[in-house]
Design a protein around this motif. Structure first.
Motif, PDB file in Angstrom:
ATOM      1  N   LEU A  33       0.811  -1.225   0.000  1.00 50.82           N
ATOM      2  CA  LEU A  33       0.000   0.000   0.000  1.00 50.82           C
ATOM      3  C   LEU A  33       0.841   1.271   0.000  1.00 50.82           C
ATOM      4  CD1 LEU A  33      -2.899  -1.036   2.386  1.00 50.82           C
ATOM      5  CD2 LEU A  33      -2.832  -1.047  -0.090  1.00 50.82           C
ATOM      6  N   CYS A  34       2.089   1.176   0.438  1.00 50.34           N
ATOM      7  CA  CYS A  34       2.974   2.344   0.350  1.00 50.34           C
ATOM      8  C   CYS A  34       3.770   2.200  -0.951  1.00 50.34           C
ATOM      9  CB  CYS A  34       3.919   2.390   1.546  1.00 50.34           C
ATOM     10  SG  CYS A  34       5.286   3.532   1.300  1.00 50.34           S
ATOM     11  N   PRO A  35       3.663   3.182  -1.842  1.00 43.64           N
ATOM     12  CA  PRO A  35       4.357   3.081  -3.131  1.00 43.64           C
ATOM     13  C   PRO A  35       5.871   2.980  -2.985  1.00 43.64           C
ATOM     14  CG  PRO A  35       2.752   4.867  -3.173  1.00 43.64           C
ATOM     15  CD  PRO A  35       2.829   4.392  -1.757  1.00 43.64           C
ATOM     16  N   LYS A  36       6.399   3.376  -1.817  1.00 46.63           N
ATOM     17  CA  LYS A  36       7.843   3.258  -1.609  1.00 46.63           C
ATOM     18  C   LYS A  36       8.178   2.052  -0.735  1.00 46.63           C
ATOM     19  CE  LYS A  36       8.329   8.283  -1.715  1.00 46.63           C
ATOM     20  NZ  LYS A  36       8.733   9.461  -0.911  1.00 46.63           N
ATOM     21  N   SER A  37       7.169   1.242  -0.410  1.00 43.53           N
ATOM     22  CA  SER A  37       7.375   0.075   0.460  1.00 43.53           C
ATOM     23  C   SER A  37       8.164   0.441   1.712  1.00 43.53           C
ATOM     24  CB  SER A  37       8.097  -1.050  -0.293  1.00 43.53           C
ATOM     25  OG  SER A  37       7.241  -1.592  -1.254  1.00 43.53           O
TER      26      SER A  37
ATOM     27  N   GLY B 290       7.708   3.350   8.898  1.00 40.94           N
ATOM     28  CA  GLY B 290       6.958   4.579   9.139  1.00 40.94           C
ATOM     29  C   GLY B 290       6.913   5.414   7.879  1.00 40.94           C
ATOM     30  N   PRO B 291       6.157   6.520   7.932  1.00 38.66           N
ATOM     31  CA  PRO B 291       5.915   7.299   6.717  1.00 38.66           C
ATOM     32  C   PRO B 291       7.133   8.064   6.232  1.00 38.66           C
ATOM     33  CG  PRO B 291       5.023   8.445   8.618  1.00 38.66           C
ATOM     34  CD  PRO B 291       5.491   7.105   9.111  1.00 38.66           C
ATOM     35  N   CYS B 292       7.152   8.374   4.954  1.00 40.22           N
ATOM     36  CA  CYS B 292       8.146   9.288   4.400  1.00 40.22           C
ATOM     37  C   CYS B 292       7.718  10.703   4.777  1.00 40.22           C
ATOM     38  CB  CYS B 292       8.254   9.121   2.885  1.00 40.22           C
ATOM     39  SG  CYS B 292       6.846   9.720   1.931  1.00 40.22           S
ATOM     40  N   GLY B 293       8.429  11.681   4.289  1.00 38.51           N
ATOM     41  CA  GLY B 293       8.086  13.056   4.656  1.00 38.51           C
ATOM     42  C   GLY B 293       7.114  13.696   3.682  1.00 38.51           C
ATOM     43  N   GLY B 294       6.545  12.893   2.793  1.00 33.15           N
ATOM     44  CA  GLY B 294       5.772  13.496   1.703  1.00 33.15           C
ATOM     45  C   GLY B 294       4.268  13.545   1.893  1.00 33.15           C
ATOM     46  N   TYR B 295       3.750  12.908   2.936  1.00 30.38           N
ATOM     47  CA  TYR B 295       2.281  12.916   3.067  1.00 30.38           C
ATOM     48  C   TYR B 295       1.775  14.303   3.444  1.00 30.38           C
ATOM     49  CZ  TYR B 295       3.066  12.338   8.141  1.00 30.38           C
ATOM     50  OH  TYR B 295       3.457  12.502   9.440  1.00 30.38           O
ATOM     51  N   LYS B 296       0.577  14.609   2.947  1.00 26.32           N
ATOM     52  CA  LYS B 296      -0.042  15.917   3.214  1.00 26.32           C
ATOM     53  C   LYS B 296      -1.445  15.664   3.709  1.00 26.32           C
ATOM     54  CE  LYS B 296       1.907  18.863  -0.240  1.00 26.32           C
ATOM     55  NZ  LYS B 296       1.737  19.598  -1.487  1.00 26.32           N
TER      56      LYS B 296
ATOM     57  N   LYS C 244      -2.632  12.302   3.389  1.00 25.96           N
ATOM     58  CA  LYS C 244      -2.771  11.674   2.070  1.00 25.96           C
ATOM     59  C   LYS C 244      -1.387  11.363   1.485  1.00 25.96           C
ATOM     60  CE  LYS C 244      -7.284  11.877   1.651  1.00 25.96           C
ATOM     61  NZ  LYS C 244      -7.760  12.940   2.459  1.00 25.96           N
ATOM     62  N   CYS C 245      -1.329  10.323   0.657  1.00 28.81           N
ATOM     63  CA  CYS C 245      -0.050   9.880   0.085  1.00 28.81           C
ATOM     64  C   CYS C 245       0.496  10.862  -0.942  1.00 28.81           C
ATOM     65  CB  CYS C 245      -0.231   8.507  -0.557  1.00 28.81           C
ATOM     66  SG  CYS C 245       1.237   7.949  -1.436  1.00 28.81           S
ATOM     67  N   GLU C 246       1.803  11.057  -0.932  1.00 27.16           N
ATOM     68  CA  GLU C 246       2.412  11.992  -1.893  1.00 27.16           C
ATOM     69  C   GLU C 246       2.290  11.488  -3.325  1.00 27.16           C
ATOM     70  OE1 GLU C 246       6.777  12.009  -0.977  1.00 27.16           O
ATOM     71  OE2 GLU C 246       6.983  11.227  -2.990  1.00 27.16           O
ATOM     72  N   VAL C 247       2.243  10.194  -3.490  1.00 20.68           N
ATOM     73  CA  VAL C 247       2.226   9.647  -4.843  1.00 20.68           C
ATOM     74  C   VAL C 247       0.816   9.682  -5.423  1.00 20.68           C
ATOM     75  CG1 VAL C 247       2.711   7.595  -6.234  1.00 20.68           C
ATOM     76  CG2 VAL C 247       4.205   8.180  -4.321  1.00 20.68           C
TER      77      VAL C 247
ATOM     78  N   LYS D 121      -5.209   7.540   1.255  1.00 24.00           N
ATOM     79  CA  LYS D 121      -4.599   7.831   2.536  1.00 24.00           C
ATOM     80  C   LYS D 121      -3.175   7.264   2.543  1.00 24.00           C
ATOM     81  CE  LYS D 121      -6.683   7.967   7.079  1.00 24.00           C
ATOM     82  NZ  LYS D 121      -7.763   7.545   7.940  1.00 24.00           N
ATOM     83  N   CYS D 122      -2.256   7.932   3.193  1.00 27.15           N
ATOM     84  CA  CYS D 122      -0.901   7.388   3.346  1.00 27.15           C
ATOM     85  C   CYS D 122      -1.020   6.065   4.107  1.00 27.15           C
ATOM     86  CB  CYS D 122      -0.035   8.377   4.122  1.00 27.15           C
ATOM     87  SG  CYS D 122       1.450   7.648   4.844  1.00 27.15           S
ATOM     88  N   ALA D 123      -0.418   5.015   3.562  1.00 29.49           N
ATOM     89  CA  ALA D 123      -0.519   3.686   4.173  1.00 29.49           C
ATOM     90  C   ALA D 123      -0.027   3.710   5.612  1.00 29.49           C
ATOM     91  CB  ALA D 123       0.299   2.688   3.363  1.00 29.49           C
ATOM     92  N   TRP D 124       0.940   4.572   5.877  1.00 28.89           N
ATOM     93  CA  TRP D 124       1.520   4.616   7.212  1.00 28.89           C
ATOM     94  C   TRP D 124       0.648   5.365   8.206  1.00 28.89           C
ATOM     95  CZ3 TRP D 124       4.357   1.705   9.902  1.00 28.89           C
ATOM     96  CH2 TRP D 124       5.211   0.824   9.257  1.00 28.89           C
TER      97      TRP D 124
HETATM   98  S1  SF4 Z   1       2.999   9.284   1.736  1.00 31.75           S
HETATM   99 FE1  SF4 Z   1       2.801   7.397   2.953  1.00 31.75          FE
HETATM  100  S2  SF4 Z   1       2.033   5.844   1.519  1.00 31.75           S
HETATM  101 FE2  SF4 Z   1       2.767   7.548   0.301  1.00 31.75          FE
HETATM  102  S3  SF4 Z   1       4.877   7.042  -0.204  1.00 31.75           S
HETATM  103 FE3  SF4 Z   1       4.988   8.258   1.678  1.00 31.75          FE
HETATM  104  S4  SF4 Z   1       4.891   6.774   3.348  1.00 31.75           S
HETATM  105 FE4  SF4 Z   1       4.268   5.695   1.490  1.00 31.75          FE
END
Ligand code: SF4
Ligand code: SF4
Lengths: 295, 215
Positions: free
Chosen positions: B149-153, B157-163, B166-169, B174-177
């Motif tokens: 569910l996380c495009p970066k696997s 924990g989450p990357c810094g891109g969620y807003k 919601k997922c940056e990609v 929703k951000c999987a994390w």
């Molecule tokens: S926003 Fe969340 S789901 Fe999307 S790439 Fe980053 S960690 Fe993964």
């Protein structure tokens, strides 16, 4: 020990700037920029295919910078290389004299100019920190002994704008545990969020460098707000800039960043700033002049 | 289940232009749930072929297309029709299509569907990917499959891109994390989760082709 590390340990306020390596073979522009910035800032970060847009590698750009007598920070992401490639590149970087690293997971290829590319993400940034820690101790990621250890000063990124914030703070703590020696933040637009983050980060013994962007146009503001992962421009700022004439935005952008930096310095909020000017040297100069006059 | 989608008929046209007689095979499991291997799908394809002056010598729906021996048994009563056909078209996932290839190596076998992913059906014919068959399931630790569910696997924990969570990609998701965080929180496992660091993941467990034989 790298100059950046020395200064941060000494408690000096550091100023770094970001340069994106060229898209192509022509490096003269980058070299000119480096020469102009050399006397103004402490180190320069070279991005690693930012937003997944293909460019010259950060490693080569760092080497060019070293040759010009200017300290680089190598940015390393997990998007394009597996653990073998990353370690191999890092050993090479070390051999060339590169000592500062900033590691991150990296923007997904769908954000870039090769959307069809297969993303790698073999490891995430936490494991990448562990990997660097291992190299510094003379071992590869799997614990095999190296014939000589690296001496990297390595940092990680954190996003104080993240909403919800707690998962981001947890990640910050985790990265600390993995040995991250400093943190660079995602671009911030007001001190409030940085203050809130520093309230937490201050409990730990670490160095934080705040990301500052110079807004150049209304178009750029909207781009940052809608296209750049993890960046949210506060509503009041959008309103403010919308109310300005186009030609006044740039001056306002420099002043805004300048005041923000002065505010950070006065309050001793964090340990340095990182200017994200998208390689526009003129703006960095204007900004640093603005600060100097006010200081 | 394995999610499949019907190919564009334009692509299929190219594969079959030199053939006139076809035998069609569907599958009563996933492909039927997806509407790509059901009786309706077969009859639609039959109709389309006949409209293009092609002949359908016969058709059947395998109970489980990926079960090679069972499918072979079910097909035995259609031997005549299959012999007459110049080409077999399979309405299942890629695994079902390859059962047929294995049984009739000399005949062209054409997949009618594209195989998309392993997933769940939320509403009728609305599918979501849920598992990448990574070979080492972390669901007990992460609650939801962040590998998928996380495009970066991201495993830790989450990357810094969620807003706004919601997922940056894909900002529609929703951000999987954030989902994982909420689940771990409800289970009272947040602190425990962040005490450790997960990985590096052993991707060799996902090296293809994989084989498994129960001893
Ligand atoms: S926003 Fe969340 S789901 Fe999307 S790439 Fe980053 S960690 Fe993964
Ligand atoms: S962790 Fe691996 S096996 Fe478990 S659901 Fe995710 S991809 Fe599938």
């Amino acid at each position: 020990m790298s100059n950046l590390k020395k200064k941060l340990i000494n408690g000096d306020f550091v100023i770094t700037v970001e340069i994106t390596p060229p898209k192509g073979t022509e490096i003269s522009q980058m070299v000119n920029k480096l020469q102009e910035l050399k006397l103004l800032v402490d180190a320069v970060n070279f991005t690693d295919n930012p937003s997944g847009k293909m460019r010259m590698c950060s490693l080569a750009a760092c080497k060019i910078s070293l040759d010009l007598g200017f300290e680089p920070v190598l940015q390393m992401t997990c998007r394009d290389r597996n653990r073998i490639g990353i370690q191999s590149d890092l050993l090479g970087a070390h051999a060339l004299g590169i000592r500062n690293l900033l590691v991150m997971t990296g923007d997904h290829p769908v954000m870039g100019d090769h959307k069809e590319a297969k993303p790698v993400y073999d490891i995430d940034s936490s494991i990448l920190l562990k990997l660097v820690n291992n190299l510094n101790n003379g071992f590869d990621l799997n614990g095999n002994k190296l014939n000589g250890k690296t001496e990297f000063f390595y940092g990680a990124v954190v996003n104080p704008n993240a909403e919800p914030l707690i998962p981001q703070l947890k990640r910050f703590e985790q990265k600390l545990k993995m040995g991250a020696e400093f943190f660079q933040t995602q671009m911030i637009f007001e001190t409030a969020l940085l203050e809130k983050f520093m309230e937490h980060a201050g409990k730990f013994n670490t160095k934080v460098i705040a990301g500052i962007v110079i807004i150049r146009s209304k178009k750029m503001l909207h781009y940052l707000n809608s296209k750049v992962p993890g960046v949210s421009v506060p509503g009041w700022l959008i309103d403010k800039i919308e109310g300005l004439k186009d030609e006044d935005v740039e001056k306002f952008g420099v002043e805004l960043a300048g005041k923000l930096i002065l505010n950070i310095m006065e309050q001793k909020l964090c340990h340095g700033i990182h200017i994200m000017a998208f390689s526009k040297v003129e703006e960095v100069k204007n900004l640093l002049n603005f600060i100097k006059i006010k200081l | 289940m394995i999610i499949t989608r019907k190919k564009d008929l334009k692509e299929i046209e190219e594969y079959i232009e030199n053939f006139d007689k076809f035998f069609l095979i569907g599958c009563s499991e996933c492909a039927t749930l997806c509407g790509t291997g059901s009786e309706e799908a077969i009859l639609n394809l039959k109709q389309w072929l006949e409209n293009n002056n092609k002949k359908v010598t016969g058709w059947m729906i395998a109970k489980t297309g990926c079960q090679i021996l069972g499918t072979k048994r079910e097909l035995s009563q259609y031997r005549q029709d299959i012999e007459e056909a110049q080409c077999i078209m399979v309405l299942s996932c890629g695994a079902g299509t390859q059962s047929i290839t294995e049984l009739f190596e000399e005949k062209p076998v054409i997949p009618v569907n594209d195989t998309l992913f392993i997933g769940n059906m939320r509403r009728l014919r609305e599918f979501e990917e849920r598992c990448r068959a990574c070979g080492e399931c972390f669901l007990a630790i992460t609650g939801v499959c962040v590998v998928t569910l996380c495009p970066k696997s991201m495993l830790n924990g989450p990357c810094g891109g969620y807003k706004d969570g919601k997922c940056e990609v894909n900002p529609l998701r929703k951000c999987a994390w954030i989902v994982a965080y909420e689940i771990l929180k409800k289970r009272g496992l947040i602190e425990k989760f962040y005490e450790n660091i997960l990985g590096p993941k052993d991707w060799s467990k996902a090296n293809s082709p994989r084989m498994f034989k129960e001893k």
